[in-house]
Write a protein that holds these residues in place. Structure first.
Motif, mmCIF file in Angstrom:
data_model
loop_
_atom_site.group_PDB
_atom_site.id
_atom_site.type_symbol
_atom_site.label_atom_id
_atom_site.label_comp_id
_atom_site.label_asym_id
_atom_site.label_seq_id
_atom_site.Cartn_x
_atom_site.Cartn_y
_atom_site.Cartn_z
ATOM 1 N N ARG A 6 0.862 -1.184 0.000
ATOM 2 C CA ARG A 6 0.000 0.000 0.000
ATOM 3 C C ARG A 6 0.897 1.232 0.000
ATOM 4 O O ARG A 6 1.521 1.558 1.021
ATOM 5 C CB ARG A 6 -0.922 -0.004 1.231
ATOM 6 N N LEU A 7 0.967 1.893 -1.148
ATOM 7 C CA LEU A 7 1.781 3.094 -1.279
ATOM 8 C C LEU A 7 0.865 4.302 -1.237
ATOM 9 O O LEU A 7 -0.131 4.359 -1.984
ATOM 10 C CB LEU A 7 2.579 3.079 -2.580
ATOM 11 N N ARG A 39 -2.424 -7.310 10.141
ATOM 12 C CA ARG A 39 -1.556 -6.332 9.502
ATOM 13 C C ARG A 39 -1.208 -5.148 10.398
ATOM 14 O O ARG A 39 -0.107 -4.607 10.312
ATOM 15 C CB ARG A 39 -2.195 -5.822 8.207
ATOM 16 N N LEU A 40 -2.131 -4.751 11.269
ATOM 17 C CA LEU A 40 -1.925 -3.544 12.066
ATOM 18 C C LEU A 40 -1.717 -3.817 13.547
ATOM 19 O O LEU A 40 -1.311 -2.910 14.277
ATOM 20 C CB LEU A 40 -3.125 -2.594 11.893
ATOM 21 N N GLY A 41 -2.007 -5.041 13.992
ATOM 22 C CA GLY A 41 -1.895 -5.357 15.408
ATOM 23 C C GLY A 41 -3.214 -5.116 16.129
ATOM 24 O O GLY A 41 -4.029 -4.284 15.719
ATOM 25 N N LEU A 42 -3.415 -5.814 17.227
ATOM 26 C CA LEU A 42 -4.687 -5.761 17.947
ATOM 27 C C LEU A 42 -4.991 -4.367 18.484
ATOM 28 O O LEU A 42 -6.119 -3.881 18.361
ATOM 29 C CB LEU A 42 -4.682 -6.780 19.090
ATOM 30 N N ASP A 43 -4.013 -3.704 19.086
ATOM 31 C CA ASP A 43 -4.283 -2.395 19.685
ATOM 32 C C ASP A 43 -4.699 -1.372 18.629
ATOM 33 O O ASP A 43 -5.641 -0.597 18.844
ATOM 34 C CB ASP A 43 -3.054 -1.896 20.441
ATOM 35 N N GLY A 60 1.640 0.811 10.111
ATOM 36 C CA GLY A 60 1.782 -0.247 9.119
ATOM 37 C C GLY A 60 0.692 -0.297 8.078
ATOM 38 O O GLY A 60 0.692 -1.192 7.230
ATOM 39 N N PHE A 61 -0.252 0.654 8.121
ATOM 40 C CA PHE A 61 -1.282 0.642 7.080
ATOM 41 C C PHE A 61 -0.647 0.941 5.723
ATOM 42 O O PHE A 61 -0.985 0.308 4.722
ATOM 43 C CB PHE A 61 -2.378 1.658 7.387
ATOM 44 N N LEU A 62 0.263 1.897 5.687
ATOM 45 C CA LEU A 62 0.988 2.204 4.454
ATOM 46 C C LEU A 62 2.331 1.490 4.457
ATOM 47 O O LEU A 62 3.067 1.539 5.439
ATOM 48 C CB LEU A 62 1.209 3.708 4.318
ATOM 49 N N THR A 63 2.637 0.852 3.359
ATOM 50 C CA THR A 63 3.958 0.259 3.175
ATOM 51 C C THR A 63 5.001 1.340 2.934
ATOM 52 O O THR A 63 6.119 1.272 3.448
ATOM 53 C CB THR A 63 3.951 -0.707 1.979
#
Length: 248
Positions: A112-113, A142-146, A167-170
């Motif tokens: 995801r750019l 991809r983003l973790g539980l928190d 981490g949503f955007l690479t």
């Protein structure tokens, strides 16, 4: 401009969302078209990279809220799951902001750019909508539980810098640099050995979901080990030249 459009050029396919005046909101007909495009790309072995783009100011604003609960031609979750499981490497090109189910569409992609200045939010709790299993799993894996809890349970909007931090955007790039970065990543992936790259993509996704099929993994490892591409990759490495892979 209406239904999503598919274009193929050699090893690269592009699906473009084409409702810019509605922030690329997805209708049942759009979902049906997306499902058909993914099937078409999967059937073309020469395609190694699939880009997902949107026209206008926004990447995607998710499903048409006015049609939630109505009869649907295609299930939203099934389409997003199909994108995650698509054979080629997938790249979401986030030139604009992304909301609701559009965030899950982007998360389903391998990369995801995004451009500086975009934002995102997940309004499900604000709408009274309980999100589906696949989307919840993608957010957590991809983003973790928190971060998943924060985004789902508060409907908080976050900006591009934080999208990158969680981490949503690479990659996060200046708007003028986004296109070149997408081209570089596309060409890099298109130049890899198909058997190894596409096999590892699928197994990495399964590992992230806790659903690794060990027998399938070993079968793909053996297939790559016996391939002409492995021999070509070894020869190219020793000869200090670019490899010429055949996918065989």
């Amino acid at each position: 401009m209406d239904l999503p459009e598919l274009q193929c050029a050699g090893p690269v396919a592009t699906i473009t969302l084409r409702r810019p005046e509605q922030a690329n909101r997805l209708t049942p007909d759009d979902l049906a078209a997306l499902a058909g495009h993914i099937d078409a790309v999967n059937a073309r072995p020469e395609v190694l990279v699939l880009q997902l783009r949107g026209l206008g100011r926004y990447f995607c604003s998710g499903y048409d809220i006015g049609q939630i609960g109505a009869a649907r031609k295609v299930n939203f979750e099934a389409v997003v799951n199909a994108l995650e499981e698509a054979r080629p490497v997938t790249i979401a090109v986030l030139h604009g902001s992304v909301y609701g189910g559009g965030t899950d569409l982007a998360l389903a992609c391998d990369f995801r750019l995004g451009a500086q200045g975009i934002d995102m939010f997940m309004p499900a709790a604000r709408l009274g909508l309980h999100f589906y299993q696949g989307g919840l799993e993608r957010y957590v894996s991809r983003l973790g539980l928190d971060n998943a809890k924060r985004l789902f349970l508060t409907a908080e909007k976050i900006g591009a810098e934080e999208m990158r931090a969680i981490g949503f955007l690479t990659q996060l790039l200046a708007p003028g640099e986004l296109s070149a970065a997408v081209d570089r990543l596309t060409q890099t992936c298109a130049g890899m050995a198909p058997l190894a790259m596409l096999g590892m993509k699928q197994h990495l996704n399964r590992i992230a979901r806790g659903r690794l099929d060990v027998d399938a993994l070993h079968a793909d490892m053996a297939r790559a080990a016996d391939s002409s591409d492995l021999r070509e990759g070894q020869a190219a490495w020793l000869e200090k030249r670019a490899p010429r892979f055949s996918g065989l």
